[in-house]
Design a protein around this motif. Structure first.
Motif, PDB file in Angstrom:
ATOM      1  N   ARG A 142      -4.241  11.641  51.749  1.00 19.20           N
ATOM      2  CA  ARG A 142      -3.437  12.603  52.525  1.00 19.20           C
ATOM      3  C   ARG A 142      -4.346  13.505  53.368  1.00 19.20           C
ATOM      4  O   ARG A 142      -4.485  14.717  53.126  1.00 19.20           O
ATOM      5  CB  ARG A 142      -2.571  13.465  51.607  1.00 19.20           C
ATOM      6  CG  ARG A 142      -1.634  12.654  50.712  1.00 19.20           C
ATOM      7  CD  ARG A 142      -0.709  13.565  49.946  1.00 19.20           C
ATOM      8  NE  ARG A 142      -0.044  12.877  48.849  1.00 19.20           N
ATOM      9  CZ  ARG A 142       0.832  13.433  48.020  1.00 19.20           C
ATOM     10  NH1 ARG A 142       1.151  14.706  48.181  1.00 19.20           N
ATOM     11  NH2 ARG A 142       1.373  12.745  47.047  1.00 19.20           N
ATOM     12  N   LEU A 143      -4.969  12.894  54.361  1.00 16.25           N
ATOM     13  CA  LEU A 143      -5.945  13.606  55.182  1.00 16.25           C
ATOM     14  C   LEU A 143      -5.397  14.899  55.790  1.00 16.25           C
ATOM     15  O   LEU A 143      -6.127  15.888  55.928  1.00 16.25           O
ATOM     16  CB  LEU A 143      -6.435  12.687  56.310  1.00 16.25           C
ATOM     17  CG  LEU A 143      -7.523  11.666  55.938  1.00 16.25           C
ATOM     18  CD1 LEU A 143      -7.834  10.787  57.140  1.00 16.25           C
ATOM     19  CD2 LEU A 143      -8.781  12.375  55.460  1.00 16.25           C
ATOM     20  N   VAL A 144      -4.115  14.899  56.161  1.00 19.69           N
ATOM     21  CA  VAL A 144      -3.562  16.090  56.825  1.00 19.69           C
ATOM     22  C   VAL A 144      -3.550  17.296  55.904  1.00 19.69           C
ATOM     23  O   VAL A 144      -3.403  18.431  56.369  1.00 19.69           O
ATOM     24  CB  VAL A 144      -2.130  15.802  57.330  1.00 19.69           C
ATOM     25  CG1 VAL A 144      -2.163  14.747  58.421  1.00 19.69           C
ATOM     26  CG2 VAL A 144      -1.206  15.397  56.196  1.00 19.69           C
TER      27      VAL A 144
ATOM     28  N   LEU B  99      -7.634   0.916  52.664  1.00 17.02           N
ATOM     29  CA  LEU B  99      -6.583   1.534  53.473  1.00 17.02           C
ATOM     30  C   LEU B  99      -5.589   2.292  52.595  1.00 17.02           C
ATOM     31  O   LEU B  99      -5.108   3.375  52.962  1.00 17.02           O
ATOM     32  CB  LEU B  99      -5.865   0.456  54.290  1.00 17.02           C
ATOM     33  CG  LEU B  99      -6.711  -0.223  55.378  1.00 17.02           C
ATOM     34  CD1 LEU B  99      -5.901  -1.305  56.074  1.00 17.02           C
ATOM     35  CD2 LEU B  99      -7.228   0.794  56.390  1.00 17.02           C
ATOM     36  N   ASP B 100      -5.290   1.731  51.418  1.00 12.42           N
ATOM     37  CA  ASP B 100      -4.372   2.425  50.506  1.00 12.42           C
ATOM     38  C   ASP B 100      -5.000   3.705  49.983  1.00 12.42           C
ATOM     39  O   ASP B 100      -4.309   4.725  49.803  1.00 12.42           O
ATOM     40  CB  ASP B 100      -3.996   1.501  49.346  1.00 12.42           C
ATOM     41  CG  ASP B 100      -2.894   2.108  48.476  1.00 12.42           C
ATOM     42  OD1 ASP B 100      -1.781   2.339  49.017  1.00 12.42           O
ATOM     43  OD2 ASP B 100      -3.150   2.377  47.282  1.00 12.42           O
ATOM     44  N   THR B 101      -6.302   3.676  49.721  1.00 11.73           N
ATOM     45  CA  THR B 101      -6.998   4.891  49.283  1.00 11.73           C
ATOM     46  C   THR B 101      -6.939   5.963  50.364  1.00 11.73           C
ATOM     47  O   THR B 101      -6.721   7.145  50.077  1.00 11.73           O
ATOM     48  CB  THR B 101      -8.461   4.564  48.941  1.00 11.73           C
ATOM     49  OG1 THR B 101      -8.502   3.629  47.874  1.00 11.73           O
ATOM     50  CG2 THR B 101      -9.222   5.817  48.529  1.00 11.73           C
ATOM     51  N   LEU B 102      -7.114   5.556  51.597  1.00 10.25           N
ATOM     52  CA  LEU B 102      -7.036   6.515  52.706  1.00 10.25           C
ATOM     53  C   LEU B 102      -5.627   7.109  52.789  1.00 10.25           C
ATOM     54  O   LEU B 102      -5.458   8.293  53.109  1.00 10.25           O
ATOM     55  CB  LEU B 102      -7.405   5.810  54.010  1.00 10.25           C
ATOM     56  CG  LEU B 102      -7.882   6.690  55.168  1.00 10.25           C
ATOM     57  CD1 LEU B 102      -9.090   7.509  54.771  1.00 10.25           C
ATOM     58  CD2 LEU B 102      -8.215   5.821  56.368  1.00 10.25           C
ATOM     59  N   ARG B 103      -4.606   6.315  52.456  1.00  5.38           N
ATOM     60  CA  ARG B 103      -3.234   6.845  52.435  1.00  5.38           C
ATOM     61  C   ARG B 103      -3.051   7.858  51.300  1.00  5.38           C
ATOM     62  O   ARG B 103      -2.446   8.924  51.485  1.00  5.38           O
ATOM     63  CB  ARG B 103      -2.248   5.681  52.258  1.00  5.38           C
ATOM     64  CG  ARG B 103      -0.782   6.111  52.135  1.00  5.38           C
ATOM     65  CD  ARG B 103       0.103   4.919  51.818  1.00  5.38           C
ATOM     66  NE  ARG B 103      -0.179   4.362  50.503  1.00  5.38           N
ATOM     67  CZ  ARG B 103       0.326   4.863  49.369  1.00  5.38           C
ATOM     68  NH1 ARG B 103       1.106   5.936  49.384  1.00  5.38           N
ATOM     69  NH2 ARG B 103       0.029   4.293  48.214  1.00  5.38           N
TER      70      ARG B 103
END
Length: 454
Positions: free
Chosen positions: A111-113, A104-108
């Protein structure tokens, strides 16, 4: 300079191309080496902790693999000991939680946006898949460890003392208990002594007819001088019908006080009486027993995925001695049997003799021993463990499980010898015990000599 030299930590957030490439790098790094994404782009403290845990887990796996190749009994000890299983379960649960946090931290950090719109779904989906694989795998592993611990505790004796080999052998009484609807209580339908060389694992199976009579009791048995020894000769003699298979239900029903410590030692009075009778008959020491409830035997075969048997004659499924209401037939030829068919193969009696049935039961036991591979057992572990807990009762101590698992692997790779104490060699109503014991001794000596020449 900082931005140029560390594009992963300080990326050009205005470039979707750069951010997309960076996102894939971080997600793959988190997959290859959990914690590395945080070291490069996030909290170094969390990253170092994640890397440390990952490397420690990998290191433990490598060490376990090497130890298994050199000393498999040590690994078996870990996975048959309650406290070490608790430790393994806690480690797996902790790692599953850690991987959820890192993913989950990696996904944060990704910065998908800021990534390309078309890539966002793929990046998020790939991360989710990895999260399920790693965290879910560790969680499922912890669940299987819990199943293992419960199964070991439910089947094997905790406080029982380990028995040493006698004359270099472990002799284990294997009882197939039949508590069908047409019988009062459980009665041993098959009796086999599995004699295993303690050093090599080579096994000899000694088939005991269930209609064996005039069985001598060993010195010191509480059966001597009891109602089962009416003439005071130390021989099973209680009237017109004294088959050895009747000892179990009769002692269980009426004379449990003959063996007051049986339950505390993981056994029962019926089993101990049967052990005494077979020890007296064969003049060997039986260290342990394994009782398999034949009513649940089908469940165990199904959990293992079936068994391959070469059927030599047509056998009825169900029906009576006149073959009325037969439900079907087991046809000759090579058969892959499910649990129900295998059970009937072992129990069918109306077109053959009890001694033929003994041979089929031994054949089935040998097939189970030799056909099921570790990978097959692992892939169906949950069902096998549940079936085992429902089907098997034994007084083998938990403290000896590692040794016997190691010994079983040796046994599996060696031929299994057998000796059947059946007519015409043995008259079950009036056995020549000197001849019976000599046959058993000759079989064990022959087995040992085969091992020494291989």
């Amino acid at each position: 300079m900082t931005t140029v030299n560390a594009p992963i930590r300080y990326p050009d957030v205005a470039s979707p191309k750069v951010m997309t490439a960076r996102a894939w790098v971080l997600v793959v790094l988190n997959f290859v080496l959990p914690g590395s994404a945080q070291v490069l782009a996030g909290s170094r403290r969390l990253g170092r902790f994640g890397l440390g845990c990952t490397l420690a887990l990998v290191g433990l796996a490598i060490v376990a693999g090497v130890v298994y190749l050199i000393w498999p009994q040590m690994i078996f000890s870990v996975f048959t000991n309650e406290w070490s299983l608790w430790a393994v379960q806690i480690v797996l649960i902790a790692y599953a939680v850690l991987w959820v946090v890192l993913a989950l931290d990696t996904l944060r950090l990704v910065r998908l946006v800021r990534t390309r719109p078309k890539a966002r779904g793929w990046i998020a989906g790939f991360t989710t898949v990895l999260l399920v694989l790693f965290a879910g795998g560790a969680g499922y592993g912890a669940y299987l460890v819990n199943v293992t611990r419960d199964t070991v505790a439910s089947i094997f004796a905790v406080q029982a003392n380990a028995a040493p080999p006698v004359d270099g052998r472990y002799n284990i009484l294997l009882l197939g208990g039949d508590a069908g609807a047409d019988r009062d209580g459980l009665r041993p339908d098959s009796m086999t002594v599995v004699s295993i060389e303690a050093d090599t694992g080579r096994a000899t199976m000694i088939g005991i007819p269930r209609d064996l009579q005039q069985v001598p009791f060993p010195k010191g048995s509480p059966l001597i001088g009891s109602d089962y020894d009416e003439n005071g000769t130390g021989v099973y003699d209680c009237g017109s019908d004294c088959q050895i298979s009747f000892l179990y239900p009769r002692v269980e029903a009426y004379d449990q006080d003959l063996y007051p410590n049986a339950e505390a030692e993981g056994s029962n009075a019926g089993i101990e009486a049967t052990k005494d009778a077979i020890e007296g008959a064969l003049d060997i020491k039986i260290q342990y027993y394994v009782l398999i409830d034949m009513q649940g035997f089908a469940q165990l075969i199904d959990a293992l995925g079936g068994v391959d048997i070469n059927v030599t004659e047509r056998l009825p499924i169900g029906g009576d001695e006149n073959l009325n209401e037969v439900e079907g037939w087991i046809e000759p030829g090579q058969q892959h049997m499910d649990g129900t068919t295998a059970l009937w193969y072992a129990r069918s009696r109306h077109t053959t003799s009890d001694y033929d049935r003994m041979g089929r039961q031994r054949e089935l036991q040998t097939a189970i021993l030799t056909q099921f591979q570790p990978a097959n057992v692992l892939s169906k572990f949950q069902g096998i463990a549940q079936a085992g807990a429902d089907v098997v009762k034994t007084d083998v101590p938990q403290s000896t499980l590692a040794y016997f698992l190691d010994l079983a692997l040796k046994t599996k790779n060696l031929p299994v010898d057998s000796v059947e104490l059946v007519p015409p060699a043995v008259d079950p109503e009036n056995p020549d015990w000197d001849s019976v014991r000599q046959s058993v001794m000759d079989a064990l000596v022959l087995s040992s000599s085969k091992t020494s020449t291989q």
